[in-house]
Design an enzyme around this catalytic site. Structure first.
Site, PDB file in Angstrom:
ATOM      1  N   TRP A 145      60.180  12.622  32.934  1.00  0.00           N
ATOM      2  CA  TRP A 145      61.429  11.862  33.061  1.00  0.00           C
ATOM      3  C   TRP A 145      61.902  11.845  34.498  1.00  0.00           C
ATOM      4  O   TRP A 145      62.352  10.806  35.007  1.00  0.00           O
ATOM      5  CB  TRP A 145      62.504  12.415  32.129  1.00  0.00           C
ATOM      6  CG  TRP A 145      62.132  12.294  30.688  1.00  0.00           C
ATOM      7  CD1 TRP A 145      61.884  13.307  29.813  1.00  0.00           C
ATOM      8  CD2 TRP A 145      61.945  11.068  29.947  1.00  0.00           C
ATOM      9  NE1 TRP A 145      61.547  12.800  28.586  1.00  0.00           N
ATOM     10  CE2 TRP A 145      61.575  11.430  28.636  1.00  0.00           C
ATOM     11  CE3 TRP A 145      62.032   9.722  30.272  1.00  0.00           C
ATOM     12  CZ2 TRP A 145      61.308  10.490  27.645  1.00  0.00           C
ATOM     13  CZ3 TRP A 145      61.765   8.776  29.293  1.00  0.00           C
ATOM     14  CH2 TRP A 145      61.412   9.162  28.000  1.00  0.00           C
ATOM     15  N   ASP A 168      70.269  14.341  35.750  1.00  0.00           N
ATOM     16  CA  ASP A 168      69.940  13.844  34.415  1.00  0.00           C
ATOM     17  C   ASP A 168      70.005  15.048  33.482  1.00  0.00           C
ATOM     18  O   ASP A 168      69.126  15.911  33.502  1.00  0.00           O
ATOM     19  CB  ASP A 168      68.533  13.229  34.424  1.00  0.00           C
ATOM     20  CG  ASP A 168      68.072  12.814  33.019  1.00  0.00           C
ATOM     21  OD1 ASP A 168      68.832  13.008  32.055  1.00  0.00           O
ATOM     22  OD2 ASP A 168      66.936  12.299  32.905  1.00  0.00           O
ATOM     23  N   LYS A 224      70.501  13.779  21.844  1.00  0.00           N
ATOM     24  CA  LYS A 224      70.006  15.147  21.655  1.00  0.00           C
ATOM     25  C   LYS A 224      71.158  16.057  21.204  1.00  0.00           C
ATOM     26  O   LYS A 224      71.230  16.423  20.045  1.00  0.00           O
ATOM     27  CB  LYS A 224      69.338  15.674  22.926  1.00  0.00           C
ATOM     28  CG  LYS A 224      67.967  15.003  23.162  1.00  0.00           C
ATOM     29  CD  LYS A 224      67.967  14.276  24.418  1.00  0.00           C
ATOM     30  CE  LYS A 224      66.664  13.752  24.960  1.00  0.00           C
ATOM     31  NZ  LYS A 224      65.630  13.249  24.125  1.00  0.00           N
TER      32      LYS A 224
HETATM   33  C1  LIG Z   1      65.501  14.383  30.347  1.00  0.00           C
HETATM   34  C2  LIG Z   1      65.409  12.985  29.803  1.00  0.00           C
HETATM   35  N1  LIG Z   1      65.750  11.952  30.586  1.00  0.00           N
HETATM   36  C3  LIG Z   1      65.688  10.682  30.136  1.00  0.00           C
HETATM   37  C4  LIG Z   1      65.250  10.384  28.869  1.00  0.00           C
HETATM   38  C5  LIG Z   1      65.193   8.962  28.419  1.00  0.00           C
HETATM   39  O1  LIG Z   1      66.284   8.716  27.633  1.00  0.00           O
HETATM   40  P1  LIG Z   1      66.565   7.310  26.910  1.00  0.00           P
HETATM   41  O2  LIG Z   1      65.543   7.166  25.847  1.00  0.00           O
HETATM   42  O3  LIG Z   1      67.965   7.478  26.427  1.00  0.00           O
HETATM   43  O4  LIG Z   1      66.449   6.242  27.943  1.00  0.00           O
HETATM   44  C6  LIG Z   1      64.906  11.432  28.004  1.00  0.00           C
HETATM   45  C7  LIG Z   1      64.464  11.140  26.622  1.00  0.00           C
HETATM   46  O5  LIG Z   1      63.980  11.980  25.901  1.00  0.00           O
HETATM   47  C8  LIG Z   1      64.984  12.754  28.493  1.00  0.00           C
HETATM   48  O6  LIG Z   1      64.637  13.787  27.711  1.00  0.00           O
END
Ligand SMILES: Cc1ncc(COP(=O)(O)O)c(C=O)c1O
Length: 359
Positions: free
Chosen positions: A104, A171, A195
């Site tokens: 991510w 994030d 989550k």
């Molecule tokens: C740390 C992290 N950042 C970003 C995301 C992406 O999130 P989204 O699906 O809401 O775009 C996730 C998804 O699991 C994540 O765990």
């Protein structure tokens, strides 16, 4: 698992994740009649008094939990955390530094690279993202430093945020509200709700108000933090249901004792599971112990040929969502706030019995 829903299993999925049962039951009631309005929550106008009040309540609870005063703007936005990968550099400027601690974090950096000269300040990719890198190569001119507080796929987590001169953007999708956080070290925090906070469909963005001045006028309207702040996250139709359920989850967290209580509960759950992993030779943790996540516990079996049987037998016992992310394999147990300590006890008992059967 309540008597009212005997078929509910123990859910260790990484997201969308387990939600507190009382929240689901309340949401179920609200589907037909929200707060005596005679209108279901899915049908409620985002311009009406009911939505205005529930949004304000959710924001108030969120601010109390984090201790966020008026110098912070709180936005409820669409597009998931993934949209923030682009909105952050578009609004703050893309001459920025990134710490790569997993897939991510890397996606966030790749998105920022499309918009400017995003620079890698540190990466643990050479060791398969099994740790949080400590030595940061920071540029004095960087508009911000981006970190990912918890790495959902690799099972690592920052214990503490680094103290850096540039604004810190985090994030926190997979650990916001799982523990107290030092707001004074942060400047912008974002998290998809699915989550610890609620259902998919809403993304929380907290940013210091002074950063709003950076948003350029010529970026698309829907991607502009200043526009969303000026319209109190009601510029276009917001995800009413997702915001409502998030408000219920936040109230549930507060009723449990807030973030200190959440951290103690999560620490105990993760400790119990890591202890089993370290004690039973069949299991190996994948993250270095000092950087292990309290939210996503990742491990492999010393006999990888047994992993499919592990997952199938777990499922038969009502333990689901344990398959590691498709990009890395192995096993992952996500222990977000709503996962009860008893669920972890059941998982540990299963792991002991499975290991004994595997000889
Ligand atoms: C740390 C992290 N950042 C970003 C995301 C992406 O999130 P989204 O699906 O809401 O775009 C996730 C998804 O699991 C994540 O765990």
């Amino acid at each position: 698992v309540s008597a009212a829903s005997p078929r509910r299993v123990l859910h260790f999925g990484a997201g969308p994740a387990a939600l507190p049962l009382p929240v689901l039951e309340q949401a179920q009631r609200d589907l037909l009649d929200y707060a005596g309005s005679g209108i279901g929550i899915l049908e409620l106008s985002h311009r009406g008094a009911e939505y205005g009040a529930l949004k304000e309540r959710a924001e108030g609870t969120l601010r109390r939990l984090l201790g966020a005063g008026d110098d912070w703007a709180v936005l409820f936005l669409p597009g998931g955390a993934s949209l923030q990968f682009a909105m952050v550099p578009l609004n703050l400027g893309a001459h920025a530094d990134y710490v790569l601690t997993g897939s991510w974090a890397k996606k966030a950096w790749q998105e920022a690279r499309k918009l400017g000269d995003a620079h890698v300040a540190a990466t643990s990719e050479a060791t398969h993202f099994d740790r949080i890198p400590r030595d940061l190569d920071l540029r004095p001119t960087a508009k911000y430093l981006h970190v990912t507080s918890n790495n959902t796929i690799y099972g690592t987590q920052w214990r503490e945020m680094p103290e850096v001169p540039a604004p810190l953007v985090c994030d926190a999708s997979s650990d916001l509200f799982s523990r107290p956080l030092s707001l004074e070290r942060h400047d912008l925090i974002y998290a998809g709700a699915q989550k610890n906070l609620g259902p998919a469909g809403v993304t929380v963005v907290l940013l210091r108000r002074e950063l709003l001045a950076r948003s350029p006028d010529d970026i698309p309207t829907m991607l502009n933090y200043r526009v969303h702040e000026a319209h109190q996250s009601n510029y276009n139709t917001p995800p009413v249901f997702a915001v409502h359920v998030m408000g219920l989850v936040l109230a549930w967290i507060e009723a449990q004792g807030g973030l200190v209580a959440m951290a103690a509960r999560n620490e105990a759950k993760a400790g119990r599971l890591y202890d089993a992993i370290d004690r039973i030779p069949l299991y190996q943790g994948t993250a270095v112990p000092a950087d292990r996540s309290r939210m996503n516990v990742t491990f492999t079996l010393s006999d990888p040929g047994r992993e499919d049987a592990f997952l199938a037998e777990a499922r038969r016992e009502g333990l689901v969502g344990l398959k590691g992310h498709r990009s890395v394999g192995g096993i992952r147990a996500s222990l977000y706030n709503a996962v009860e300590p008893e669920a972890v006890e059941r998982l540990v008992a299963f792991m002991e019995a499975f290991a004994a059967r595997s000889g």
